[in-house]
Design an enzyme around this catalytic site. Structure first.
Site, PDB file in Angstrom:
ATOM      1  N   GLY A   2     -92.436   7.759  52.031  1.00 50.12           N
ATOM      2  CA  GLY A   2     -93.508   6.783  51.870  1.00 50.12           C
ATOM      3  C   GLY A   2     -92.929   5.403  51.608  1.00 50.12           C
ATOM      4  N   GLU A   3     -93.655   4.591  50.854  1.00 52.07           N
ATOM      5  CA  GLU A   3     -93.258   3.234  50.477  1.00 52.07           C
ATOM      6  C   GLU A   3     -93.310   2.239  51.627  1.00 52.07           C
ATOM      7  OE1 GLU A   3     -89.427   3.033  48.634  1.00 52.07           O
ATOM      8  OE2 GLU A   3     -89.909   4.499  47.073  1.00 52.07           O
ATOM      9  N   GLY A   4     -93.452   2.701  52.871  1.00 54.17           N
ATOM     10  CA  GLY A   4     -93.273   1.826  54.025  1.00 54.17           C
ATOM     11  C   GLY A   4     -91.882   1.937  54.605  1.00 54.17           C
TER      12      GLY A   4
END
Length: 359
Positions: free
Chosen positions: A317-319
């Site tokens: 996740g997180e980008g």
């Protein structure tokens, strides 16, 4: 004053004439037709985006990370302490998390946005769009009110549009929030019509003996809240979370400027499903970065009609995936703008769509 409905109505259509011109240009480059595969199709897609004015190019790059806590954490659907959301958000301000390192490598800025972290005070260094200290527990109540969802969508859309005015032409979305794969699975299950058992995965290393409880929580959330799969705002408000709303806002904001937005993993697929229910016109602006390793990823992507460029077994996740894929966008622009043309050479490939120039 802009309203959400007004902004949704401003999303421009992709320009088919620009795409046709781009296809002819790419077909005439110094290579066999189609030999650069999906890079060619990506170049054509970018050329059709009005915000790029018919010429695929990348200006400034930004990854917007939406950070929020979730009331459903109380149901035992995650093994990480809730406090990790705030700790990791602080680490993002220091540039030490996965997305920060990958974004720096790609030459992109990371915007860390607090849309609902559960701390007494705002965290220094974060962009403060906090709606509340975490969303409601979707197993026993809606995640938020419709008014809260619409206001956050509007705030994020306006922030995204402001970045575009300041030269950002490529956006990536990311999120941070303990237990957020649970509301994401609820959104995917609701909009695709698939059973929770088909879409609920282990998230951040949830032990397999706890998976049945997570599936049950998602099923209870949908049964209790009765989200309307045709209404993206309703789905986000009933079984989503502030981080998911924020990502949908980035997608809508970028599309309203005629600009591309790179999806990340499973959470972003869920947000995209909801955003496309609000405005199907945004779909051509969505570029899938990587195939998430989360269980429901293929189901969500199939419903969106998207095929990721990378398969790295990632589920951080997180980008992180969006940042990792930014050089692919730049590569598509580079071949479009910098390759030579067959017409200017002595190479003739009559009717040839498969052979290699060196064969």
């Amino acid at each position: 004053m802009q309203t959400l409905a007004n902004l949704l109505n401003t999303i421009p259509a992709i320009d088919p004439a620009a795409m046709s011109r781009a296809q002819r240009h790419i077909d005439g480059l110094l290579k066999p037709v189609g030999s650069l595969g999906r890079l060619e199709a990506l170049g054509v897609q970018l050329a059709g985006m009005p915000g790029l004015n018919g010429i695929p190019h990348v200006g400034k790059k930004a990854v917007l990370v939406m950070c929020a806590d979730h009331g459903v954490w109380e149901e035992g659907v995650a093994i990480s302490p809730k406090e990790v959301t705030a700790i990791q958000a602080e680490n993002m301000t220091r540039g030490t998390t996965g997305v920060c390192v990958l974004a720096a490598q790609a030459g992109a800025n990371v915007h860390v946005i607090d849309v609902g972290i559960d701390t007494a005070e705002p965290i220094p260094g974060l962009i403060n769009m906090r709606v509340a200290r975490g969303s409601g527990n979707i197993a026993s109540a809606p995640a938020m009110s419709r008014r809260q969802a619409e206001k956050l969508l509007l705030d994020v859309i306006c922030y995204t549009r402001e970045l575009a005015k300041n030269g950002v032409t490529l956006f990536g979305v990311g999120e941070l929030g303990m237990a957020n794969t649970t509301p994401a699975a609820a959104i995917v299950s609701t909009i695709t019509g698939r059973d929770p058992e088909e879409v609920v995965g282990i998230g951040a290393n949830l032990p397999t003996d706890k998976l049945a409880n997570k599936i049950d929580v998602v099923r209870r959330a949908i049964t209790l809240n009765q989200p309307n799969p045709q209404d993206g705002v309703n789905v986000l408000a009933k079984v989503g979370g502030f981080d998911l709303v924020g990502m949908a806002g980035v997608m809508l904001g970028a599309a309203s400027c005629g600009l591309p937005v790179l999806l990340d993993g499973f959470l972003s697929y869920a947000a995209a499903l909801a955003a496309c229910q609000m405005s199907p016109a945004i779909k051509p602006y969505l570029i899938p970065s990587h195939l998430s390793a989360e269980k429901g990823a293929r189901i969500a992507l199939s419903h969106l009609g998207l095929e990721p460029f990378l398969n790295m077994d990632m589920r951080l996740g997180e980008g992180s995936g969006a940042a990792l894929a930014m050089p692919i966008i730049e590569a598509a622009c580079a071949i479009y703008n910098n390759m030579g043309e067959l017409a200017a050479s002595k190479i003739v490939l009559p009717g040839n769509t498969t052979s290699d120039l060196n064969s």
